[in-house]
Write an enzyme that holds these catalytic residues in place. Sequence first.
Site, PDB file in Angstrom:
ATOM      1  CB  CYS A   1      47.585  18.125  11.722  1.00  0.00           C
ATOM      2  SG  CYS A   1      48.994  17.428  10.278  1.00  0.00           S
TER       3      CYS A   1
ATOM      4  CB  CYS B   1      48.403  14.240  10.489  1.00  0.00           C
ATOM      5  SG  CYS B   1      49.128  15.444  11.444  1.00  0.00           S
TER       6      CYS B   1
END
Length: 99
Positions: free
Chosen positions: A28, A31
């Site tokens: 991600c 993230c």
Amino acid sequence: MKKPETIEQLNEWINQEKVVLYFTAGWCPDCVVIEPVLPEIEEKFQAYTFIKVDRDEFIDICQQYDVFGIPSFIALAEGKELGRFVSKNRKSQEEIETF
């Protein structure tokens, strides 16, 4: 930040402490952007234990809490939900702290 090894361990923490579940995954990109500020956020909110929940390892927990986008955060006290910041959008440090 705690990182559970088993679903049993995660459930134990969720039911016994004030926690913030941080849903993430290694792939991600959003993230990765917020990871460097998380220790500072943890320091500001020491009443909570922050738990890093890998979406790929704990997909059942994601489904249980209706988390379909990451990064996402859910605050719990003794298993009861206090609030959530759940979406697929990139989050800023200010947005996370406001949550």
